[in-house]
Design a protein around this motif. Structure first.
Motif, PDB file in Angstrom:
ATOM      1  N   TRP A   1      31.470   2.343 -39.253  1.00  0.00           N
ATOM      2  CA  TRP A   1      30.192   2.516 -38.589  1.00  0.00           C
ATOM      3  C   TRP A   1      29.077   2.626 -39.611  1.00  0.00           C
ATOM      4  CZ3 TRP A   1      29.104   3.400 -33.206  1.00  0.00           C
ATOM      5  CH2 TRP A   1      30.217   3.206 -32.385  1.00  0.00           C
ATOM      6  N   SER A   2      27.945   2.052 -39.256  1.00  0.00           N
ATOM      7  CA  SER A   2      26.790   2.108 -40.143  1.00  0.00           C
ATOM      8  C   SER A   2      26.063   3.436 -39.966  1.00  0.00           C
ATOM      9  CB  SER A   2      25.833   0.951 -39.844  1.00  0.00           C
ATOM     10  OG  SER A   2      24.649   1.080 -40.584  1.00  0.00           O
TER      11      SER A   2
ATOM     12  N   ARG B   1      22.870   3.899 -40.486  1.00  0.00           N
ATOM     13  CA  ARG B   1      21.560   3.590 -39.903  1.00  0.00           C
ATOM     14  C   ARG B   1      20.528   4.667 -40.239  1.00  0.00           C
ATOM     15  NH1 ARG B   1      24.948   1.858 -35.461  1.00  0.00           N
ATOM     16  NH2 ARG B   1      24.828  -0.409 -35.243  1.00  0.00           N
TER      17      ARG B   1
ATOM     18  N   PRO C   1      16.530   3.792 -38.619  1.00  0.00           N
ATOM     19  CA  PRO C   1      16.226   4.114 -37.213  1.00  0.00           C
ATOM     20  C   PRO C   1      16.324   5.606 -36.913  1.00  0.00           C
ATOM     21  CG  PRO C   1      17.687   2.219 -37.351  1.00  0.00           C
ATOM     22  CD  PRO C   1      17.612   2.803 -38.707  1.00  0.00           C
ATOM     23  N   ALA C   2      17.330   6.260 -37.477  1.00  0.00           N
ATOM     24  CA  ALA C   2      17.460   7.694 -37.224  1.00  0.00           C
ATOM     25  C   ALA C   2      16.272   8.472 -37.781  1.00  0.00           C
ATOM     26  CB  ALA C   2      18.765   8.205 -37.842  1.00  0.00           C
TER      27      ALA C   2
ATOM     28  N   TRP D   1      17.319  -0.331 -27.180  1.00  0.00           N
ATOM     29  CA  TRP D   1      17.599  -0.538 -28.604  1.00  0.00           C
ATOM     30  C   TRP D   1      18.306   0.674 -29.206  1.00  0.00           C
ATOM     31  CZ3 TRP D   1      14.466   1.352 -33.030  1.00  0.00           C
ATOM     32  CH2 TRP D   1      14.911   0.830 -34.244  1.00  0.00           C
TER      33      TRP D   1
ATOM     34  N   LEU E   1      22.113   0.798 -30.807  1.00  0.00           N
ATOM     35  CA  LEU E   1      22.412   1.326 -32.135  1.00  0.00           C
ATOM     36  C   LEU E   1      23.427   2.462 -32.073  1.00  0.00           C
ATOM     37  CD1 LEU E   1      18.871   1.391 -33.814  1.00  0.00           C
ATOM     38  CD2 LEU E   1      20.670  -0.317 -34.054  1.00  0.00           C
TER      39      LEU E   1
ATOM     40  N   GLY F   1      27.743  -1.593 -36.042  1.00  0.00           N
ATOM     41  CA  GLY F   1      26.851  -2.159 -37.057  1.00  0.00           C
ATOM     42  C   GLY F   1      27.623  -2.784 -38.204  1.00  0.00           C
TER      43      GLY F   1
END
Length: 296
Positions: A49-50, A52, A55-56, A118, A122, A127
């Motif tokens: 898992w990415s 991210r 975005p976070a 979106w 996510l 990802g």
């Protein structure tokens, strides 16, 4: 590595960074897993898992800013007896006078729905679409590795470039298949296509991926390519240029080379006029017979 360093030096290693300088294929057969291994070696390997972080961080920053502004305004009203902020009272008044059918409300709801979809995408997808999961190590299922798509594409491209007669190789690696496009300069087309497919399959099989990729080969010929066993087309013979005409014709012929009868001695062709002998505007002959005799 961390355990070995701790064993040798007595220091606690919290993180270990490994940089691989080169790789060599292992020609030895794969070791058999022990009978007491932790579960079967098969199974479906998933990509990691990415994290991210971007975005976070954006969501956390926007949420914290909105919550902080609202909390500050509420505390200032109830504790310091201040008037509510203009932006809060204006927002409440605007929402009280606008219903769900207004254009601005519909547009705002659409934007909020897109952002929410979106964020859900996510949150529910792993990802890291640019990597391919590799097969787990026998007996060590917790050890997981991934391979970058560009690295797999480069390996397949190098393998396909070694096939004789192949030029301009382009490889695109996807999640399920590898698309290989090449140009053929010389050689048999069917044989080269089979060789490309075999080379790509061998290269992909040696990657150790959890899900094998299927190669798809597209071969085009160069403009100068010719099938094997065919000679190049001979050039068309060119006719020799006609000989230049001479001043006179043969003794037994009354016409010249172009088929035009020769003029009699002392006369001129009827259509030939000399520019220097053209009469001017002031000298116009009165009798055409006299002019003709004069020209003769």
């Amino acid at each position: 590595m961390a355990e070995r360093v701790a064993e040798l030096s007595g220091l606690t290693v919290r993180a270990a960074t490994v940089r691989v300088q080169s790789l060599a294929p292992d020609r030895s057969p794969a070791p058999q897993p022990p009978p007491d291994a932790d579960g079967p070696t098969g199974g479906r390997a998933r990509r990691p898992w990415s994290a991210r972080p971007l975005p976070a961080a954006l969501v956390a920053l926007v949420g914290a800013a909105a919550s902080g502004a609202l909390l500050y305004d509420v505390l200032s009203v109830h504790l310091a007896d201040r008037r509510p902020a203009t932006w809060r009272t204006g927002t409440v008044d605007w929402l009280a006078t606008h219903g769900p059918g207004d254009t601005a409300v519909v547009a705002g709801g659409a934007v909020a729905a897109v952002l929410g979809a979106w964020l859900l995408c996510l949150a529910l997808t792993p990802g890291l679409r640019g990597v391919l999961p590799m097969a787990p190590v026998p007996g060590h299922r917790r050890q997981r590795a991934v391979l970058d798509r560009t690295a797999a594409a480069e390996l397949v491209r190098d393998t396909a470039s070694a096939v004789p007669g192949v030029t301009h190789v382009r490889v695109r690696c996807g999640r399920r298949r590898v698309r290989l496009r090449a140009h053929l300069a010389f050689g048999d087309r069917a044989t080269t296509r089979a060789a490309l497919r075999t080379a790509a399959g061998t290269a992909l099989a040696g990657l150790g991926l959890a899900r094998p990729l299927r190669p798809r080969v597209a071969l085009r010929t160069e403009p100068h390519w010719r099938p094997p066993g065919t000679d190049p087309a001979p050039a068309a013979p060119t006719a020799p240029p006609p000989p230049a005409p001479t001043g006179g014709a043969g003794p037994d012929s009354g016409t010249d080379r172009a088929g035009t009868p020769e003029p009699e001695p002392g006369t001129r062709p009827p259509d030939a006029t000399a520019p220097s002998e053209a009469p001017s505007g002031d000298e116009t002959p009165d009798d055409p017979t006299t002019a003709k005799e004069t020209d003769s």
